[in-house]
Design a protein around this motif. Sequence first.
Motif, short mmCIF file in Angstrom:
data_model
loop_
_atom_site.label_atom_id
_atom_site.label_comp_id
_atom_site.label_asym_id
_atom_site.label_seq_id
_atom_site.Cartn_x
_atom_site.Cartn_y
_atom_site.Cartn_z
N SER A 50 20.61 -6.76 -0.92
CA SER A 50 19.61 -7.73 -1.35
C SER A 50 20.04 -8.36 -2.68
O SER A 50 20.85 -7.80 -3.42
CB SER A 50 18.25 -7.06 -1.52
N ASN A 51 19.47 -9.51 -2.96
CA ASN A 51 19.76 -10.20 -4.22
C ASN A 51 19.42 -9.32 -5.43
O ASN A 51 20.22 -9.19 -6.36
CB ASN A 51 18.96 -11.51 -4.31
N GLU A 52 18.25 -8.71 -5.39
CA GLU A 52 17.78 -7.89 -6.51
C GLU A 52 18.68 -6.67 -6.73
O GLU A 52 19.02 -6.33 -7.87
CB GLU A 52 16.34 -7.45 -6.26
N THR A 53 19.10 -6.03 -5.64
CA THR A 53 19.95 -4.84 -5.75
C THR A 53 21.29 -5.20 -6.39
O THR A 53 21.75 -4.52 -7.32
CB THR A 53 20.17 -4.21 -4.36
N LEU A 54 21.91 -6.29 -5.93
CA LEU A 54 23.20 -6.71 -6.50
C LEU A 54 23.03 -7.16 -7.94
O LEU A 54 23.83 -6.81 -8.80
CB LEU A 54 23.82 -7.82 -5.65
N GLN A 55 21.98 -7.92 -8.22
CA GLN A 55 21.74 -8.41 -9.58
C GLN A 55 21.60 -7.24 -10.56
O GLN A 55 22.22 -7.24 -11.63
CB GLN A 55 20.49 -9.28 -9.61
N ASN A 56 20.82 -6.24 -10.21
CA ASN A 56 20.64 -5.08 -11.09
C ASN A 56 21.94 -4.33 -11.31
O ASN A 56 22.24 -3.90 -12.42
CB ASN A 56 19.57 -4.15 -10.54
N ALA A 57 22.74 -4.17 -10.25
CA ALA A 57 24.01 -3.45 -10.38
C ALA A 57 24.99 -4.22 -11.27
O ALA A 57 25.69 -3.61 -12.09
CB ALA A 57 24.61 -3.20 -9.00
N VAL A 58 25.05 -5.53 -11.12
CA VAL A 58 25.95 -6.34 -11.94
C VAL A 58 25.49 -6.31 -13.40
O VAL A 58 26.31 -6.13 -14.32
CB VAL A 58 26.06 -7.78 -11.40
N LYS A 59 24.19 -6.47 -13.63
CA LYS A 59 23.66 -6.39 -15.00
C LYS A 59 24.01 -5.05 -15.63
O LYS A 59 24.48 -4.99 -16.77
CB LYS A 59 22.15 -6.58 -15.01
N ASP A 60 23.76 -3.96 -14.90
CA ASP A 60 24.05 -2.62 -15.42
C ASP A 60 25.53 -2.45 -15.76
O ASP A 60 25.88 -1.85 -16.78
CB ASP A 60 23.62 -1.54 -14.43
N THR A 61 26.41 -3.00 -14.92
CA THR A 61 27.85 -2.90 -15.16
C THR A 61 28.25 -3.68 -16.40
O THR A 61 29.05 -3.21 -17.21
CB THR A 61 28.63 -3.39 -13.92
N ILE A 62 27.68 -4.86 -16.57
CA ILE A 62 28.00 -5.69 -17.74
C ILE A 62 27.51 -5.02 -19.02
O ILE A 62 28.20 -5.00 -20.04
CB ILE A 62 27.43 -7.11 -17.58
N VAL A 63 26.32 -4.44 -18.97
CA VAL A 63 25.78 -3.73 -20.14
C VAL A 63 26.63 -2.50 -20.44
O VAL A 63 26.99 -2.25 -21.60
CB VAL A 63 24.30 -3.33 -19.91
N GLU A 64 26.98 -1.73 -19.40
CA GLU A 64 27.78 -0.51 -19.59
C GLU A 64 29.15 -0.80 -20.19
O GLU A 64 29.63 -0.08 -21.06
CB GLU A 64 27.94 0.22 -18.26
N THR A 65 29.79 -1.87 -19.72
CA THR A 65 31.12 -2.22 -20.21
C THR A 65 31.10 -3.00 -21.51
O THR A 65 32.15 -3.20 -22.12
CB THR A 65 31.88 -3.05 -19.16
N LYS A 66 29.90 -3.47 -21.89
CA LYS A 66 29.75 -4.31 -23.09
C LYS A 66 30.59 -5.58 -22.97
O LYS A 66 31.13 -6.08 -23.95
CB LYS A 66 30.09 -3.54 -24.35
N LEU A 67 30.71 -6.09 -21.73
CA LEU A 67 31.48 -7.31 -21.48
C LEU A 67 30.89 -8.48 -22.26
O LEU A 67 31.63 -9.26 -22.86
CB LEU A 67 31.51 -7.62 -19.98
N PHE A 68 29.57 -8.60 -22.25
CA PHE A 68 28.88 -9.61 -23.05
C PHE A 68 27.99 -8.92 -24.06
O PHE A 68 27.58 -7.76 -23.86
CB PHE A 68 28.06 -10.55 -22.16
N LYS A 69 27.67 -9.63 -25.14
CA LYS A 69 26.85 -9.06 -26.21
C LYS A 69 25.51 -8.58 -25.68
O LYS A 69 25.05 -7.49 -26.03
CB LYS A 69 26.65 -10.11 -27.31
#
Length: 177
Positions: free
Chosen positions: A67-86
Amino acid sequence: MKGFNQSGVLLLVAIFLLITGCAQTKQLTSEGITPEGTTVGRHFNDTLSVSVSGGREKDPLGINEVSNETLQNAVKDTIVETKLFKQVVDKNPDYKLELFIVKVGQPVAGKDMTVNVEIAWALKMGSSEKVVWKRSIVTSAVKTREDESIAANRIMLATEAATKLNIEQGVEALSNI
């Protein structure tokens, strides 16, 4: 086959559906598709919003997809975990990451379940909508009876693994622009 008629086939199908329907089937979650230990080439001192389209809860046969929501949450979590963006924000971002789930190719039946996931990734400037980077990423995963005896769960495990790999490759590629 003598004595094997249409009602016999329907009875076998009904029994199969009853048996497989009663089994505990795995659900796809954002936690299940969030990669762990993803490495990034660089970090951006900018804010980012993430949006997803093209997903669906289930296919026409009732098999769970992404689902859109499932993928969106996983991508957000990955970006936050890696600190890719501020920071990942919902409004007024410096950049917008837009994902489109092009295809989740799942088998209907089989011993080995191969799932192919294609996601189109696009990074845009927040204010101008100018595309800075885009890429379509196709990933695959196979799960066998050794991984899981229930066919529906094999499909979900393969979907989970292929989606997780897609997120990992997308975030890594994004960090190298």
